[in-house]
Design a protein around this motif. Structure first.
Motif, PDB file in Angstrom:
ATOM      1  N   UNK A   1       0.789  -1.419   0.179  1.00  0.00           N
ATOM      2  CA  UNK A   1       0.001   0.097  -0.163  1.00  0.00           C
ATOM      3  C   UNK A   1       1.075   0.844  -0.139  1.00  0.00           C
ATOM      4  N   UNK A   2      -0.293   2.197  -0.239  1.00  0.00           N
ATOM      5  CA  UNK A   2       1.143   3.810  -0.202  1.00  0.00           C
ATOM      6  C   UNK A   2       0.473   4.061   0.185  1.00  0.00           C
ATOM      7  N   UNK A   3       1.438   5.489   1.213  1.00  0.00           N
ATOM      8  CA  UNK A   3       0.708   6.595   1.635  1.00  0.00           C
ATOM      9  C   UNK A   3       2.025   7.821   1.971  1.00  0.00           C
ATOM     10  N   UNK A   4       0.535   8.451   2.185  1.00  0.00           N
ATOM     11  CA  UNK A   4       0.970   9.987   2.027  1.00  0.00           C
ATOM     12  C   UNK A   4       0.922  10.475   3.659  1.00  0.00           C
ATOM     13  N   UNK A   5       2.059  11.265   4.559  1.00  0.00           N
ATOM     14  CA  UNK A   5       1.081  12.029   5.370  1.00  0.00           C
ATOM     15  C   UNK A   5       1.435  13.370   5.181  1.00  0.00           C
ATOM     16  N   UNK A   6       0.042  14.094   5.548  1.00  0.00           N
ATOM     17  CA  UNK A   6      -0.171  15.328   5.319  1.00  0.00           C
ATOM     18  C   UNK A   6      -0.137  15.575   6.747  1.00  0.00           C
ATOM     19  N   UNK A   7       0.643  17.138   7.503  1.00  0.00           N
ATOM     20  CA  UNK A   7       0.127  17.075   8.125  1.00  0.00           C
ATOM     21  C   UNK A   7      -0.825  17.720   8.689  1.00  0.00           C
ATOM     22  N   UNK A   8      -1.636  19.296   8.137  1.00  0.00           N
ATOM     23  CA  UNK A   8      -2.884  19.240   7.940  1.00  0.00           C
ATOM     24  C   UNK A   8      -3.096  19.745   6.598  1.00  0.00           C
ATOM     25  N   UNK A   9      -4.560  18.210   5.940  1.00  0.00           N
ATOM     26  CA  UNK A   9      -5.098  18.332   4.894  1.00  0.00           C
ATOM     27  C   UNK A   9      -6.105  19.501   4.796  1.00  0.00           C
ATOM     28  N   UNK A  10      -6.268  20.206   3.436  1.00  0.00           N
ATOM     29  CA  UNK A  10      -7.226  21.068   3.901  1.00  0.00           C
ATOM     30  C   UNK A  10      -7.520  21.403   2.034  1.00  0.00           C
ATOM     31  N   UNK A  11      -8.955  22.350   1.727  1.00  0.00           N
ATOM     32  CA  UNK A  11      -9.003  21.574   0.439  1.00  0.00           C
ATOM     33  C   UNK A  11      -8.115  22.153  -0.615  1.00  0.00           C
ATOM     34  N   UNK A  12      -7.255  23.069   0.269  1.00  0.00           N
ATOM     35  CA  UNK A  12      -5.775  24.027  -0.649  1.00  0.00           C
ATOM     36  C   UNK A  12      -5.023  23.122  -1.454  1.00  0.00           C
ATOM     37  N   UNK A  13      -4.992  22.438   0.274  1.00  0.00           N
ATOM     38  CA  UNK A  13      -3.688  21.436  -0.567  1.00  0.00           C
ATOM     39  C   UNK A  13      -3.834  20.336  -0.926  1.00  0.00           C
ATOM     40  N   UNK A  14      -5.181  19.696  -0.829  1.00  0.00           N
ATOM     41  CA  UNK A  14      -5.575  18.319  -1.475  1.00  0.00           C
ATOM     42  C   UNK A  14      -4.823  17.948  -2.864  1.00  0.00           C
ATOM     43  N   UNK A  15      -4.761  17.970  -3.734  1.00  0.00           N
ATOM     44  CA  UNK A  15      -4.741  18.476  -5.131  1.00  0.00           C
ATOM     45  C   UNK A  15      -3.319  18.062  -4.842  1.00  0.00           C
ATOM     46  N   UNK A  16      -2.453  18.574  -4.258  1.00  0.00           N
ATOM     47  CA  UNK A  16      -0.613  18.401  -4.248  1.00  0.00           C
ATOM     48  C   UNK A  16      -1.090  17.034  -3.143  1.00  0.00           C
ATOM     49  N   UNK A  17      -1.538  16.997  -2.271  1.00  0.00           N
ATOM     50  CA  UNK A  17      -1.358  15.304  -2.100  1.00  0.00           C
ATOM     51  C   UNK A  17      -1.621  14.174  -2.251  1.00  0.00           C
ATOM     52  N   UNK A  18      -2.888  14.177  -3.162  1.00  0.00           N
ATOM     53  CA  UNK A  18      -3.243  13.248  -4.138  1.00  0.00           C
ATOM     54  C   UNK A  18      -3.098  13.091  -4.954  1.00  0.00           C
ATOM     55  N   UNK A  19      -1.797  14.049  -6.098  1.00  0.00           N
ATOM     56  CA  UNK A  19      -1.861  14.111  -7.298  1.00  0.00           C
ATOM     57  C   UNK A  19      -1.007  12.627  -7.762  1.00  0.00           C
ATOM     58  N   UNK A  20       0.284  12.385  -6.542  1.00  0.00           N
ATOM     59  CA  UNK A  20       1.572  11.444  -6.847  1.00  0.00           C
ATOM     60  C   UNK A  20       0.452  10.266  -6.969  1.00  0.00           C
ATOM     61  N   UNK A  21      -0.574  10.107  -5.716  1.00  0.00           N
ATOM     62  CA  UNK A  21      -1.108   8.390  -5.544  1.00  0.00           C
ATOM     63  C   UNK A  21      -2.178   8.447  -6.447  1.00  0.00           C
ATOM     64  N   UNK A  22      -3.223   9.521  -7.532  1.00  0.00           N
ATOM     65  CA  UNK A  22      -3.188   9.155  -8.637  1.00  0.00           C
ATOM     66  C   UNK A  22      -3.085   8.686  -9.449  1.00  0.00           C
ATOM     67  N   UNK A  23      -1.547   9.450  -9.929  1.00  0.00           N
ATOM     68  CA  UNK A  23      -0.372   8.540 -11.315  1.00  0.00           C
ATOM     69  C   UNK A  23      -0.206   7.012 -11.094  1.00  0.00           C
ATOM     70  N   UNK A  24      -0.031   6.638  -9.936  1.00  0.00           N
ATOM     71  CA  UNK A  24      -0.296   4.979  -9.716  1.00  0.00           C
ATOM     72  C   UNK A  24      -1.346   4.166 -10.136  1.00  0.00           C
ATOM     73  N   UNK A  25      -0.981   4.172 -11.455  1.00  0.00           N
ATOM     74  CA  UNK A  25      -2.262   3.023 -12.009  1.00  0.00           C
ATOM     75  C   UNK A  25      -2.783   1.582 -11.348  1.00  0.00           C
ATOM     76  N   UNK A  26      -2.025   0.626 -10.523  1.00  0.00           N
ATOM     77  CA  UNK A  26      -2.431  -0.057  -9.876  1.00  0.00           C
ATOM     78  C   UNK A  26      -3.627  -0.152  -8.969  1.00  0.00           C
TER      79      UNK A  26
END
Length: 132
Positions: free
Chosen positions: A71-96
């Motif tokens: 499994x894949x993990x991103x760690x984010x101190x405070x997730x907000x609507x403003x930084x949501x895209x930045x945090x999920x973008x790498x995970x979104x690119x993984x196609x498995x």
């Protein structure tokens, strides 16, 4: 030689965050790095092999594997609507189809975004085994 080694941008995690603070000095502005270190230690404690993932120019904080499960993990101190895209973008690119997880201290964004689970970091750390 030493400079070239330091230029690799490799991530190094401390076995004890207190020692990290003793060597580097306590920097409250680095809470995100401390949280990432805690998640790394927690995954290792739960028996996972942990590495940093790269997808193109983006980085996934952790790729955790154990007994064929990944499994894949991103760690984010405070997730907000403003930084949501930045945090999920790498995970979104993984196609498995392995689970993708964002851990945060913010409860405002808990749930699921495009199959990427958003969970409370403290709850994850408290679990005896990793649950997706």
């Amino acid at each position: 030689k030493g400079r070239k080694y330091l230029e690799t941008q490799e991530k190094i995690y401390a076995a004890d965050v207190g020692i990290r603070n003793s060597v580097l000095g306590y920097r409250p502005s680095d809470i995100a790095g401390i949280l990432e270190n805690l998640v790394y230690l927690n995954l290792r404690q739960k028996g996972f092999s942990v590495s940093v993932g790269k997808t193109g120019t983006l980085e996934v904080d952790f790729v955790a594997s154990k007994d064929g499960a990944v499994f894949y993990v991103q760690v984010c101190y405070q997730l907000t609507p403003e930084n949501l895209e930045r945090e999920i973008a790498p995970l979104r690119q993984i196609k498995d189809n392995y689970p993708k997880l964002v851990l945060t201290l913010s409860d405002l964004m808990a749930g699921d975004v495009e199959g990427i689970k958003i969970r409370n970091l403290v709850d994850f750390l408290a679990e005896p085994i990793a649950k997706f």
